[in-house]
Design a protein around this motif. Structure first.
Motif, mmCIF file in Angstrom:
data_model
loop_
_atom_site.group_PDB
_atom_site.id
_atom_site.type_symbol
_atom_site.label_atom_id
_atom_site.label_comp_id
_atom_site.label_asym_id
_atom_site.label_seq_id
_atom_site.Cartn_x
_atom_site.Cartn_y
_atom_site.Cartn_z
ATOM 1 N N ILE A 71 -11.365 5.734 -0.074
ATOM 2 C CA ILE A 71 -10.070 5.906 0.593
ATOM 3 C C ILE A 71 -10.250 6.634 1.920
ATOM 4 O O ILE A 71 -9.674 6.247 2.950
ATOM 5 C CB ILE A 71 -9.094 6.655 -0.326
ATOM 6 C CG1 ILE A 71 -8.700 5.766 -1.519
ATOM 7 C CG2 ILE A 71 -7.839 7.087 0.446
ATOM 8 C CD1 ILE A 71 -7.904 6.471 -2.582
ATOM 9 N N PHE A 72 -11.060 7.690 1.915
ATOM 10 C CA PHE A 72 -11.324 8.423 3.165
ATOM 11 C C PHE A 72 -11.941 7.495 4.209
ATOM 12 O O PHE A 72 -11.559 7.525 5.388
ATOM 13 C CB PHE A 72 -12.270 9.599 2.903
ATOM 14 C CG PHE A 72 -11.732 10.617 1.943
ATOM 15 C CD1 PHE A 72 -10.373 10.841 1.810
ATOM 16 C CD2 PHE A 72 -12.595 11.359 1.143
ATOM 17 C CE1 PHE A 72 -9.867 11.782 0.920
ATOM 18 C CE2 PHE A 72 -12.108 12.299 0.249
ATOM 19 C CZ PHE A 72 -10.750 12.513 0.137
ATOM 20 N N VAL A 86 -6.575 4.114 -9.564
ATOM 21 C CA VAL A 86 -6.979 4.622 -8.246
ATOM 22 C C VAL A 86 -8.089 3.756 -7.662
ATOM 23 O O VAL A 86 -8.021 3.324 -6.507
ATOM 24 C CB VAL A 86 -7.441 6.092 -8.347
ATOM 25 C CG1 VAL A 86 -7.944 6.588 -6.991
ATOM 26 C CG2 VAL A 86 -6.308 6.979 -8.834
ATOM 27 N N CYS A 87 -9.117 3.490 -8.478
ATOM 28 C CA CYS A 87 -10.303 2.765 -7.991
ATOM 29 C C CYS A 87 -10.009 1.315 -7.643
ATOM 30 O O CYS A 87 -10.462 0.819 -6.600
ATOM 31 C CB CYS A 87 -11.407 2.809 -9.046
ATOM 32 S SG CYS A 87 -11.998 4.460 -9.456
ATOM 33 N N ILE A 114 -5.745 -1.778 -2.164
ATOM 34 C CA ILE A 114 -4.518 -1.874 -1.370
ATOM 35 C C ILE A 114 -4.733 -1.282 0.017
ATOM 36 O O ILE A 114 -4.354 -1.874 1.044
ATOM 37 C CB ILE A 114 -3.353 -1.166 -2.089
ATOM 38 C CG1 ILE A 114 -2.892 -1.993 -3.284
ATOM 39 C CG2 ILE A 114 -2.172 -0.934 -1.129
ATOM 40 C CD1 ILE A 114 -1.851 -1.313 -4.148
ATOM 41 N N ILE A 115 -5.346 -0.111 0.084
ATOM 42 C CA ILE A 115 -5.576 0.546 1.370
ATOM 43 C C ILE A 115 -6.547 -0.264 2.218
ATOM 44 O O ILE A 115 -6.340 -0.441 3.429
ATOM 45 C CB ILE A 115 -6.097 1.978 1.152
ATOM 46 C CG1 ILE A 115 -5.016 2.832 0.485
ATOM 47 C CG2 ILE A 115 -6.528 2.616 2.478
ATOM 48 C CD1 ILE A 115 -5.481 4.222 0.109
ATOM 49 N N MET A 130 2.685 -6.569 2.678
ATOM 50 C CA MET A 130 2.894 -5.335 1.927
ATOM 51 C C MET A 130 3.609 -5.597 0.607
ATOM 52 O O MET A 130 3.351 -4.915 -0.395
ATOM 53 C CB MET A 130 3.659 -4.325 2.785
ATOM 54 C CG MET A 130 2.828 -3.776 3.938
ATOM 55 S SD MET A 130 3.642 -2.471 4.886
ATOM 56 C CE MET A 130 4.756 -3.441 5.900
ATOM 57 N N ILE A 131 4.474 -6.611 0.575
ATOM 58 C CA ILE A 131 5.120 -6.989 -0.685
ATOM 59 C C ILE A 131 4.066 -7.472 -1.679
ATOM 60 O O ILE A 131 4.079 -7.096 -2.861
ATOM 61 C CB ILE A 131 6.185 -8.079 -0.446
ATOM 62 C CG1 ILE A 131 7.365 -7.492 0.327
ATOM 63 C CG2 ILE A 131 6.655 -8.674 -1.777
ATOM 64 C CD1 ILE A 131 8.398 -8.530 0.734
ATOM 65 N N ILE A 132 3.131 -8.289 -1.203
ATOM 66 C CA ILE A 132 2.037 -8.764 -2.065
ATOM 67 C C ILE A 132 1.213 -7.593 -2.579
ATOM 68 O O ILE A 132 0.867 -7.522 -3.764
ATOM 69 C CB ILE A 132 1.143 -9.758 -1.298
ATOM 70 C CG1 ILE A 132 1.903 -11.048 -1.027
ATOM 71 C CG2 ILE A 132 -0.138 -10.051 -2.086
ATOM 72 C CD1 ILE A 132 1.147 -12.034 -0.146
ATOM 73 N N LEU A 133 0.915 -6.638 -1.693
ATOM 74 C CA LEU A 133 0.103 -5.488 -2.096
ATOM 75 C C LEU A 133 0.835 -4.614 -3.109
ATOM 76 O O LEU A 133 0.228 -4.120 -4.071
ATOM 77 C CB LEU A 133 -0.276 -4.655 -0.863
ATOM 78 C CG LEU A 133 -1.272 -5.304 0.092
ATOM 79 C CD1 LEU A 133 -1.463 -4.441 1.330
ATOM 80 C CD2 LEU A 133 -2.617 -5.546 -0.588
ATOM 81 N N VAL A 134 2.133 -4.430 -2.911
ATOM 82 C CA VAL A 134 2.925 -3.635 -3.869
ATOM 83 C C VAL A 134 2.947 -4.316 -5.233
ATOM 84 O O VAL A 134 2.754 -3.667 -6.275
ATOM 85 C CB VAL A 134 4.352 -3.411 -3.341
ATOM 86 C CG1 VAL A 134 5.245 -2.823 -4.441
ATOM 87 C CG2 VAL A 134 4.343 -2.470 -2.141
#
Length: 219
Positions: free
Chosen positions: A23-24, A76-77, A83-84, A97-101
């Motif tokens: 993520i970082f 998380v993993c 997603i990020i 973003m809808i797909i990612l959500v």
């Protein structure tokens, strides 16, 4: 200290730390390293269950803790980190973003459902599962790195992004689709690990100029 502290959860914690590092990296636009840490988390997840089952006479509390901590780590993993990564490389439109959500929500629902049925199953047997019900959320730790590695062969950025959108949407749907998916054998896991390792090494060491799409700064 609260919690259960033994060797059975070490790989789960390493997997979580790897995802945090990913993520970082993604937030710093070092996407290639973020994908590396995604694959590393997937590698850890392949073996954490096998290690946990080597401990005999686990208490019901230890079994339940293992189930819960594994799923919390997985979201998380293999939920948040992909997603990020996808957002940073161009899935930043409203429809993207809808797909990612929806992808993240499907992963969350799958893991919650898995917790319920797996805890019930482990109360009756200590045998390992032979089938997944639906596509496991860890599959993104293989699919996304492979897509990145073959991205230079796409003729255009637009085609790459179309494939990425379709892949994320289809994988999310398969998370919550009710079908049996055979778990890979030890040999198959070994071959998968080798394939992912080769892909990730190519991702890390290849010249950046070769990556036509994923190194374009988005933020």
């Amino acid at each position: 200290m609260i919690g259960f502290w033994d060797y059975t959860v070490i790989l789960t914690y390493v997997s979580f730390a790897s995802a945090a590092a990913g993520i970082f990296c993604a937030m710093s636009s070092h996407v290639e390293y973020a994908v590396f840490f995604l694959a590393l988390s997937g590698f850890c997840d392949m073996f954490d269950g096998k290690i946990a089952r080597t401990k005999k006479n686990r208490t019901e509390e230890e079994k339940s803790f293992g189930i819960q901590i594994d799923s919390l780590c997985d979201i998380v993993c293999f939920g948040i980190l992909p997603i990020i990564i996808c957002y940073k490389i161009g899935m930043d439109h409203i429809y993207s973003m809808i797909i990612l959500v929806l992808y993240g929500l499907a992963g969350l629902i799958r893991l919650a459902y898995f917790n319920v049925v797996e805890e019930k199953r482990q109360n009756t047997t200590d045998d390992a599962r032979k089938y997944y019900q639906g596509l496991p959320i860890t599959s993104m730790a293989m699919l996304l790195p492979v897509l990145f590695v073959v991205s230079p062969f796409f003729p255009s950025n637009e085609l790459f992004m179309i494939v990425l959108h379709i892949m994320v949407a289809v994988v999310g749907i398969l998370f919550i689709t009710d079908f049996k998916f055979r778990k890979p054998t030890t040999i198959e896991i070994f071959l998968i690990v080798i394939a992912i390792a080769a892909a990730v090494l190519a991702l890390i060491f290849v010249e950046r100029s070769w990556w036509k799409f994923i190194y374009i700064p988005r933020r």
